[in-house]
Design an enzyme around this catalytic site. Structure first.
Site, PDB file in Angstrom:
ATOM      1  N   GLY A  62       9.228  -5.042  -8.125  1.00  0.00           N
ATOM      2  CA  GLY A  62      10.406  -4.067  -8.648  1.00  0.00           C
ATOM      3  C   GLY A  62      11.416  -4.435  -8.840  1.00  0.00           C
ATOM      4  N   GLN A  63      12.334  -3.627  -9.520  1.00  0.00           N
ATOM      5  CA  GLN A  63      13.420  -4.284  -9.674  1.00  0.00           C
ATOM      6  C   GLN A  63      14.515  -3.514  -8.214  1.00  0.00           C
ATOM      7  OE1 GLN A  63      15.564  -5.738 -11.662  1.00  0.00           O
ATOM      8  NE2 GLN A  63      17.147  -5.237 -10.250  1.00  0.00           N
ATOM      9  N   LYS A  64      13.521  -2.367  -7.902  1.00  0.00           N
ATOM     10  CA  LYS A  64      14.201  -1.032  -6.673  1.00  0.00           C
ATOM     11  C   LYS A  64      14.476  -2.337  -6.029  1.00  0.00           C
ATOM     12  CE  LYS A  64      13.584   1.667  -3.156  1.00  0.00           C
ATOM     13  NZ  LYS A  64      12.454   1.356  -2.717  1.00  0.00           N
ATOM     14  N   ASP A  65      13.373  -3.627  -5.348  1.00  0.00           N
ATOM     15  CA  ASP A  65      14.389  -4.667  -4.620  1.00  0.00           C
ATOM     16  C   ASP A  65      14.917  -5.481  -5.014  1.00  0.00           C
ATOM     17  OD1 ASP A  65      12.618  -2.912  -1.985  1.00  0.00           O
ATOM     18  OD2 ASP A  65      11.579  -2.943  -4.039  1.00  0.00           O
ATOM     19  N   SER A  91       7.342   4.021  -0.878  1.00  0.00           N
ATOM     20  CA  SER A  91       6.614   4.462   0.033  1.00  0.00           C
ATOM     21  C   SER A  91       7.590   5.110   1.392  1.00  0.00           C
ATOM     22  CB  SER A  91       5.526   3.393   0.916  1.00  0.00           C
ATOM     23  OG  SER A  91       5.098   2.693   0.252  1.00  0.00           O
ATOM     24  N   GLY A 148       5.220   4.170  -9.069  1.00  0.00           N
ATOM     25  CA  GLY A 148       6.257   2.728  -9.715  1.00  0.00           C
ATOM     26  C   GLY A 148       5.165   2.063  -8.789  1.00  0.00           C
ATOM     27  N   HIS A 149       4.396   1.138  -7.785  1.00  0.00           N
ATOM     28  CA  HIS A 149       3.630   0.388  -8.362  1.00  0.00           C
ATOM     29  C   HIS A 149       2.572   0.472  -9.439  1.00  0.00           C
ATOM     30  CE1 HIS A 149       4.075   1.531  -3.016  1.00  0.00           C
ATOM     31  NE2 HIS A 149       4.687   0.027  -3.487  1.00  0.00           N
ATOM     32  N   GLY A 195       0.836  -1.499  -0.012  1.00  0.00           N
ATOM     33  CA  GLY A 195       0.445  -0.084   0.371  1.00  0.00           C
ATOM     34  C   GLY A 195       0.332   1.289  -0.107  1.00  0.00           C
ATOM     35  N   LEU A 198       0.334   3.719  -1.945  1.00  0.00           N
ATOM     36  CA  LEU A 198       1.088   3.449  -3.666  1.00  0.00           C
ATOM     37  C   LEU A 198       1.786   4.292  -4.469  1.00  0.00           C
ATOM     38  CD1 LEU A 198      -1.862   0.943  -4.755  1.00  0.00           C
ATOM     39  CD2 LEU A 198       0.341   0.305  -3.526  1.00  0.00           C
TER      40      LEU A 198
END
Ligand code: AMP
Length: 289
Positions: A156-159, A195, A45-46, A40, A42
């Site tokens: 996501g590639q973020k993580d 977030s 990115g989400h 959540g 959001l």
């Protein structure tokens, strides 16, 4: 006078709160199904994950669950931003059909006693900095993948480490859902959307793009021929040290398949870092080449 303009109609997705409701909704849903697991709060990115799922599937299911088991600090869990009404609208605008927003006991029912724990991939980087984090992530994602039975799930590639760990888990457990990697969405100043960004003070927010600058400095060294892992890590540390509000937790130049630190970069590599601004912890990464 011309005709009245047609009112803009945004259909809100159907909100489901129990495993039973989810099961009924999915039984009648057109396939393929695309799953987007989130906690959540959001942001764009989400939304990019949801839009990608919309483009590739007949039904899009978003889940919103702030998973207590993946927070290694109680304060981080408590202050994690939550805004269900705004999230439901954002899911609708990005094209979701269904949103699963379960209370804790729908994910972890009475008597729950299962845990999914991976091996060495979960040990360095985020795993070392946040004990128990990945066990919480893999356990909840295994539950969500099982409940959704989706053809595809979007992360996501973020993580980056999370993505690798979930891909490994799906392979090891024979989970038939394809794990789809999505690129990092950033603010115009380079800060990766998160977030947790909303929890930064104005000063911390102004300082936070230093993560991206550190990664780009190492990338520039790589592009001009540097292949020594330690010198690439030093390039990141040097940039971070220019920002007094930034307290680095780790900087890494690792093998993108095993996440082991590299002494020299022969093929691909993953630059990654975690930095604290007061009580807020931010992460970012950049794949090489
Ligand atoms: P979270 O709600 O933080 O658990 O994130 C849910 C999903 O959104 C995860 O797969 C994240 O990797 C992904 N995500 C978070 N931030 C970004 C971003 N800036 N760009 C792309 N994906 C993101």
């Amino acid at each position: 006078m011309g005709p009245e303009p047609a009112p803009v109609v945004t259909t809100l997705p159907c909100v489901l709160r129990s495993r039973a409701e989810l099961k009924i909704a999915l039984a009648g849903a057109p396939r393929p199904i695309g799953l987007v697991p989130t906690m959540g709060a959001l942001h764009a990115g989400h939304a990019s994950l949801i839009r990608r799922a919309r483009a590739e599937n007949a039904t899009v299911l978003v889940t919103i669950f702030v998973n207590p088991r993946q927070f290694n600090e109680a304060a981080d869990f408590e202050k994690y931003p939550r805004d269900e009404a705004t999230d439901v609208r954002a899911c609708g605008a990005a094209g979701a059909d269904l949103i699963f927003i379960p209370p804790g006991d729908e994910i972890y029912p009475a008597g729950f006693q299962t845990s999914v724990r991976l091996g060495p991939l979960t040990e360095p980087l985020e795993g070392a900095a946040r004990p128990g984090h990945f066990e919480g992530v893999t356990t909840v994602v295994a539950i969500l993948l099982g409940l959704a039975g989706a053809e595809r799930a979007y992360f996501g590639q973020k993580d980056a480490q999370q993505l690798l760990v979930i891909g490994r888990m799906a392979l090891d457990l024979g989970i038939g859902t394809q794990i789809v990697a999505c690129p990092i969405v950033r603010e115009s100043d380079g800060l990766a959307l998160s977030s947790r960004n909303t929890l930064l003070t104005a000063e911390q927010r102004a300082a936070a793009p230093v993560l991206r600058r550190a990664l780009l400095a190492a990338r520039a060294r790589y592009d001009s021929g540097e292949r020594d892992g330690e010198r690439l890590r030093s390039a990141m540390r040097a940039v971070l040290s220019t920002e007094p509000l930034a307290a680095p937790e780790y900087v890494s130049c690792s093998d993108p398949a095993t996440l082991r630190e590299l002494t020299s970069v022969e093929g691909a590599a993953l630059l990654s870092l975690a930095v604290r601004f007061g009580g807020i912890r931010l992460i970012d990464n950049e794949p090489l080449p």
